[in-house]
Design a protein around this motif. Sequence first.
Motif, short mmCIF file in Angstrom:
data_model
loop_
_atom_site.label_atom_id
_atom_site.label_comp_id
_atom_site.label_asym_id
_atom_site.label_seq_id
_atom_site.Cartn_x
_atom_site.Cartn_y
_atom_site.Cartn_z
N THR A 111 -0.54 -8.37 -0.99
CA THR A 111 -0.62 -7.59 -2.24
C THR A 111 -1.44 -8.37 -3.26
O THR A 111 -1.07 -9.48 -3.60
CB THR A 111 0.80 -7.35 -2.81
N ASP A 160 1.93 -6.80 7.25
CA ASP A 160 1.24 -5.58 6.81
C ASP A 160 2.14 -4.35 6.89
O ASP A 160 2.04 -3.45 6.07
CB ASP A 160 -0.09 -5.39 7.56
N LEU A 176 -6.12 -1.47 1.77
CA LEU A 176 -5.14 -2.30 2.48
C LEU A 176 -5.81 -3.02 3.65
O LEU A 176 -5.62 -4.21 3.86
CB LEU A 176 -3.97 -1.43 2.96
N ALA A 189 4.04 -4.01 3.80
CA ALA A 189 3.28 -3.54 2.63
C ALA A 189 3.41 -2.03 2.47
O ALA A 189 3.21 -1.49 1.38
CB ALA A 189 1.81 -3.92 2.77
N GLN A 239 0.11 2.84 -0.47
CA GLN A 239 -1.09 2.00 -0.36
C GLN A 239 -2.29 2.90 -0.10
O GLN A 239 -2.14 3.98 0.47
CB GLN A 239 -0.97 1.05 0.85
N LYS A 240 -3.48 2.43 -0.50
CA LYS A 240 -4.71 3.15 -0.13
C LYS A 240 -5.20 2.48 1.15
O LYS A 240 -5.40 1.25 1.17
CB LYS A 240 -5.76 3.02 -1.23
N SER A 241 -5.43 3.27 2.20
CA SER A 241 -5.63 2.66 3.52
C SER A 241 -6.85 1.74 3.61
O SER A 241 -6.77 0.66 4.17
CB SER A 241 -5.67 3.72 4.60
#
Length: 326
Positions: free
Chosen positions: A11, A41, A54, A44, A49-51
């Motif tokens: 992060t 991961d 990430l 997370a 999350q935005k793929s």
Amino acid sequence: MKRILTGLKPTGDLTLGNYIGAIKQMIKMQDEYESYIFVADLHALTVPQKSEELKNRIRNFIAMYIACGIDPNKNVIYLQSDIEYIPCISWILECSTYYGEASRMIQFKEKSKENANFSVGLLTYPVLMASDILCVDTDYVPVGIDQKQHVELARDIAIRFNKKFGDTFKIPEPLISAAGTKIKDLKDPTKKMSKSEENPVGVISLFDDKEVIRKKIMSATTDSEMRVIFDEENKPGISNLINIVVSLTGKTVKDIETMFVGKNYGEFKKYVADIVVEKVGEIQEKYNKLINSKELDEILDKGAKKVRELALSKYAEMREKVGVVR
Ligand code: AMP
């Protein structure tokens, strides 16, 4: 050699605070323990999350750790999501975990209050963490005090499973390491330098350009005296800069105080900036060589191969014991 396991949650960008307070401790431990280091991961995903972001962050993260000095020849380095048996192990462990225990986790209680639409993953992720820990038979899990409760949950789950199905898991212990130096925000030296800080002028990212680093240090908050003296209570800004130099050079506080007797803050800041720029520059040089290299994939492939074998063997044993086999 005893085994330790460290999970890193991808992060935000790593900061100088992360390097001094955490990564340098990990570098020390790699000579004392057999270290397993993974990027958490899957963890997370407990928050949205935005793929694409990430994906990039995961790769940047692991490259940055290696560039900082985490040695791929001394550590087993892998991506949690590469080990497909971990979620399978987690499912069996979830069925050995009481809802009451999971919902008593302090982090769950706090984070579920922040957003009413929290995911089930927020409740079950400590069990996923138990799977990370138990599948590699680790002896110790170095954690901050905030994660100690999760390691205790992993122990409780393992002890219960062993009692019911026979000896299966090594019982891990939390390793609360002596806290590294806390690096403070350069603009507000009463608070920690944090990667989640919205205003980055007081935060040195390991990805910052040299000139940006120099500017941030030169405009760090100090005080109205003109004495380079370590006094965290009355001179938090100067003391923070001294801490940075001590951590990066091995010089003592006394050395620095002596060097700057009669000199002004501008000269001192320039000295600090030179040291940080050189250190971060070295790290970035290694990072740039690594980030798009085949070497990085080879490191992750090698780690995944090793941990996949351990996890598969543990999963096969668990399947047999609980009876989910043909
Ligand atoms: P975080 O960035 O808060 O997720 O923390 C990751 C690790 O870096 C933890 O072990 C923290 O204690 C350490 N860390 C983060 N920020 C600092 C800081 N400003 N000074 C020292 N250690 C830090």
